[in-house]
Design a protein around this motif. Structure first.
Motif, short mmCIF file in Angstrom:
data_model
loop_
_atom_site.label_atom_id
_atom_site.label_comp_id
_atom_site.label_asym_id
_atom_site.label_seq_id
_atom_site.Cartn_x
_atom_site.Cartn_y
_atom_site.Cartn_z
N LEU A 437 4.58 12.12 43.15
CA LEU A 437 4.38 13.50 43.59
C LEU A 437 3.42 13.58 44.76
N PHE A 440 5.62 12.81 47.61
CA PHE A 440 6.58 13.89 47.83
C PHE A 440 5.94 15.09 48.51
N SER A 444 8.05 15.53 51.92
CA SER A 444 9.21 15.75 51.05
C SER A 444 10.51 15.32 51.71
N HIS A 449 10.69 7.84 47.11
CA HIS A 449 9.29 7.90 46.69
C HIS A 449 9.08 7.00 45.48
N GLU A 523 2.54 21.16 41.48
CA GLU A 523 3.31 19.99 41.05
C GLU A 523 2.70 19.27 39.85
N GLN A 654 11.27 16.57 40.04
CA GLN A 654 10.46 17.40 40.92
C GLN A 654 10.65 17.01 42.38
N ALA A 655 10.95 15.76 42.63
CA ALA A 655 11.13 15.29 44.00
C ALA A 655 12.61 15.22 44.35
#
Length: 921
Positions: A437, A440, A444, A449, A523, A654-655
């Motif tokens: 994260l 990211f 992004s 990642h 995040e 999340q990424a």
């Protein structure tokens, strides 16, 4: 144009082996086939494809063996000298950054065929690198064959006819008639390619040849009649499948950064001097690293904050580590004391499954000082393994540390580890940082990642590959059977590298005060929330899905029969080529939509364009829609229910998207179609258990509200503040009507404008959407901007900012990089400008619902027995709740969702309650 190269790996290896002399290196290892493969790979990569895959056969039988047990039965075993070069070939391919694909149950040809047609349907230019004649059946607009050894290219009907004497769609019939001695497929005796081509020229197809068999004279005619019954099977065996269910698509096959040091070691070992010179003289795969090409003088693109790939690496963070294994309670307690004293440490788990909700713990690794880490083996079970701590005893010792929020834990994609430890009775507290994260949030736009990529990019550190300790393919062993010494080096390194990455990435984040709150406040708090949502899962009514699947199957059959009746003959509704031939050649329907190369198209857009001209295109569209629902949902979802929980558990990434939107997978529940009644029916199978209800809370027109906030347009703001129907209000403004005078068509046009402008739609797109002329569409847009000048000014300001700075930002500071905003082709720049307008709205919407989830989850924790958050889909949160708790839940969730952002206009949440997800709408 975007290019995908699909490499027939088996063809490469065998052709190189038989074409080149039996070379060997200084140690006497055979290298001839490997040398040929490496040269062909280098030649392929010099063409700079956007996506690439090296496809090989998986071990074991395929569906063809089930159809025909004698399939390939007479093939001799692989020569030992060739077998010895298979693993080195795979090592080189991986080091070059190419994905290797193996799919059990089908051949590599079928994987290539499926990927090729799917990618071509998306407008991607596909090259199949092979010397196998069977692939000629796939040649069509957008799909070409290249023989890298001879340099020949086959990319059209004319080229196939010149080479084989038949069209691409006749290749399978040609193969069925000729047979294939290598695959042990017996064709017509004495029927070679010329005879088979002559028959197909006369009778067009295998069915035509079979029908004409009685009139074919001579000995070859007798031979034909003797094998008529087996020819349909031959055709099936020779047909390359294009419908293999795959977990990857073209977008997942981007060429990775090469492992330069691994390549250097391999080329040195096998004596590939020219490859070594090329490696030392430039990029190993001929592709300029993504960040090496940006930030150049005059490029107009401003690069993200410097990464280790752009700046000098810290040698200390690339040095080898010293690792130890923990075998007794005293050593573990000493490490626990060390970790507690440090106050922060990296944590990683090793398991027996990629599914964290089914995985069992094999070991745990820790690191609180770069270069020094430990591995705690708990369940290694090979013969002669050293005694390990009892797993329950070890976890009891670890529990106080892992559940202590005051001691900070660091992970790489740590949500997986949280799941695993929760399954073993430990609720980790103090999960403070995640290197995935951190990367990211910093950038992004990067495609990767993962820890291995980050280690190479940020540290200059080459991590140990899983295959190095566990093997590959059919020979891969479970981690529990990996020797503890090897496991320690691999697992402890993961914790060590995670800590090193955190040192680098956290320093970069601290230097970005605008980005730090996105990471710290959005995040990181969301990690635990998503872990709980995933673990909660949703109850699925399997019987309902089976009923729906049966209904879909019945209706698909009816549509097939109806299509046959409309066409006057049978045809394959799933075959774009057969559909094109029928619609455009036989029925003479106009080709209103073509492929990028100007060829006929049978995709959804093309069929929609002619659906009003003939009944058949609509029947085909309806059939395809039902087939997708059945294959993706009604048949597949019941198989994905976790047998331990009896519930369906998706996984959130999340990424997963540059804008910050969550992605859902295994299964993807965000793509369930809701615009059709059949699609909405799928949601009726997501149910609440007895005594509970499904509650859905959905942001109303959130991206339009964000547009109003960002543009500060007085008209839009006033409409939202008044609680008006925004599309009706827009129609009234654009068409000069009173609200009550707005017609349904005018509201529909206004809705298309409202949403179209957010996604960068121009007059052409709006015209196509509304079925009007381009001039009328341009007039609508001009009227819109005259009534909402703030929107036009916002769009112009945003484009200018993006061109100057190379990025745009969300309301909360998330940075969205636009690599092609001032460079690249005109199409790339236009795409970047559209993204510049949409990304702040979509990204802000993503930030808002993430903030809402964190807030709602915090309130829910004391009420977990009464209500659970079970799904997040787009702008919607879904809950399972006790009937008597519904009103409380609705009030609290609505309050927290509307308070997740302070915009110039109010956030509005629509909600519903029902026994299933669909009823809750």
């Amino acid at each position: 144009m975007t290019r995908l190269v699909l490499i027939d790996g088996s063809s490469y290896l065998y052709r190189a082996f038989h074409a080149l002399p039996p070379l060997s290196n200084a140690e006497g290892e055979p290298t001839g086939a490997l040398f040929g493969v490496v040269n062909m790979l280098r030649a392929t990569l010099k063409e700079r494809p956007d996506y690439v895959a090296f496809v090989v056969d998986a071990p074991g039988k395929t569906f063809r063996d089930d159809l025909y047990p004698e399939y390939k039965a007479n093939r001799p075993p692989m020569p030992d000298d060739l077998r010895a070069q298979v693993q080195p070939m795979c090592d080189v391919v991986e080091a070059l950054g190419m994905p290797i694909l193996r799919v059990p149950g089908v051949e590599a040809d079928d994987v290539i065929g499926t990927l090729a047609l799917a990618a071509a349907g998306e407008g991607i230019d596909v090259t199949i690198s092979t010397g196998d004649k069977d692939f000629a059946q796939l040649v069509r607009p957008g799909v070409a064959l290249v023989n890298t050894m001879s340099g020949t290219r086959t990319d059209s009907d004319e080229a196939v006819i010149a080479k084989f004497g038949v069209r691409p769609d006749q290749i399978v019939d040609l193969l069925a008639l000729m047979g294939d001695a290598i695959d042990n497929i017996r064709g017509v005796d004495k029927c070679g390619p010329k005879t088979a081509a002559k028959w197909l020229a006369a009778y067009d197809s295998l069915d035509g040849v079979i029908a004409a068999a009685p009139e074919i004279k001579g000995k070859v005619g007798e031979n034909l009649r003797a094998v008529l019954e087996r020819l349909p099977l031959n055709r099936t065996l020779a047909t390359i499948r294009t419908d293999v269910p795959l977990d990857v698509g073209a977008a997942d096959l981007r060429l990775r950064e090469p492992h330069v040091e691994t390549l250097r070691a391999l080329y040195t070992r096998y004596g590939f001097v020219q490859a070594l010179k090329e490696l030392d003289g430039g990029s190993a795969n001929g592709v300029v690293p993504a960040r090496a090409a940006i930030g150049r003088a005059g490029s107009g693109f401003v690069a993200p904050a410097a990464t280790a790939a752009d700046a000098a690496l810290d040698p200390a963070l690339a040095a080898p580590g010293a690792y130890e294994a923990i075998f007794d309670a005293a050593a573990l307690e000493a490490w626990i004391a060390r970790l507690r004293e440090a106050g922060i440490f990296a944590l990683d788990t090793e398991t027996d499954s990629l599914d964290p909700l089914r995985a069992s713990l094999v070991g745990v690794s820790f690191c609180c000082e770069p270069g020094r880490a430990a591995y705690l083996p708990l369940a290694h079970d090979y013969p002669g393994v050293r005694a390990q701590l009892d797993r329950d005893q070890a976890l009891d010792l670890l529990r106080p540390l892992l559940e202590d929020a005051a001691v900070r834990k660091i992970g790489q994609n740590g949500k997986y580890d949280l799941h695993v430890l929760r399954r073993h009775g430990i609720d980790v507290a103090g999960y403070a940082d995640d290197t995935l994260l951190e990367s990211f949030v910093l950038d992004s736009g990067r495609a990767r990642h993962d820890m291995d990529s980050l280690a190479r990019r940020e540290l200059g550190f080459q991590t140990t590959a899983y295959a190095e300790v566990a093997g590959k393919g059919a020979k891969q062993i479970p981690f529990s059977q990996v020797a503890i010494d090897d496991a320690t080096g691999y697992a402890a390194e993961d914790a060590d590298v995670t800590l090193r990455l955190h040192r680098v990435l956290s320093a970069r984040l601290e230097a970005e005060p605008g980005l730090l709150p996105v990471y710290r406040d959005i995040e990181m708090p969301l990690v635990g929330v998503l872990a709980r949502v995933e673990a909660n899962g949703v109850l699925l009514d399997g019987a309902e899905l089976r009923r729906q699947g049966a209904d879909l199957g019945r209706r698909m059959l009816e549509l097939q029969q109806r299509a046959t009746g409309l066409a006057g003959r049978s045809f394959n509704l799933d075959s774009p080529k057969q559909v094109c031939a029928l619609l455009y050649d036989e029925l003479k329907l106009p080709m209103l939509v073509k492929t990028p190369k100007g060829q006929p198209s049978a995709n959804e857009e093309a069929l929609e364009a002619i659906a009003d001209l003939h009944e058949l295109p609509r029947v085909i569209l309806d059939y395809r829609g039902l087939a997708k629902l059945r294959g993706t949902y009604t048949d597949k979802l019941p198989e994905m229910v976790n047998p331990e929980t009896g519930r369906l558990h998706t996984s959130y990434q999340q990424a997963g998207a540059a804008t910050g939107r969550l992605a859902s997978s295994d299964p993807n529940l965000q793509n369930i179609p809701i615009r059709t009644e059949d699609g909405r029916r799928i949601r009726t199978a997501f149910v609440a258990p007895p005594g509970r209800k499904i509650v859905a809370c959905d942001y109303s027109q959130i991206e339009l509200r964000i547009m109003a906030h960002l543009s500060q347009d007085a008209g839009l703001v006033a409409a939202f503040e008044a609680g008006a129907d925004i599309h009706r209000a827009t129609a009234a403004e654009v068409f000069g009507r009173r609200l009550e005078e707005v017609t349904g068509d005018e509201r529909r046009a206004a809705k298309a404008i409202n949403f179209g402008l957010m996604y960068g739609m121009g007059a052409f797109g709006l015209a196509r959407n509304l079925g009007i002329s381009r001039g009328e569409a341009q007039d609508y847009i001009a009227l819109y901007f005259s009534r909402y000048p703030g929107v036009r000014d916002f769009m112009e300001r945003t484009r200018a900012h993006a061109r100057e700075h190379g990025h745009v930002e969300t309301v909360f500071g998330r940075r969205l990089w636009l690599e092609y905003i001032s460079r690249g082709t005109q199409a790339q720049r236009a795409g970047a400008e559209r993204a510049a307008i949409n990304a702040p709205m979509q990204g802000t919407a993503a930030d808002i619902i993430k903030r809402a989830m964190v807030s709602v989850d915090g309130w829910l924790q004391p009420h977990r027995e009464r209500a659970l958050m079970i799904l997040q889909v787009h702008d919607e949160l879904v809950f399972e709740c006790e009937e008597g708790f519904v009103d409380t839940l609705l009030a609290e969730v609505t309050a927290r969702m509307t308070a997740a952002a302070e915009l110039r206009v109010p956030l509005v949440v629509d909600s519903g309650v029902g026994d299933n997800w669909e009823q809750a709408h």
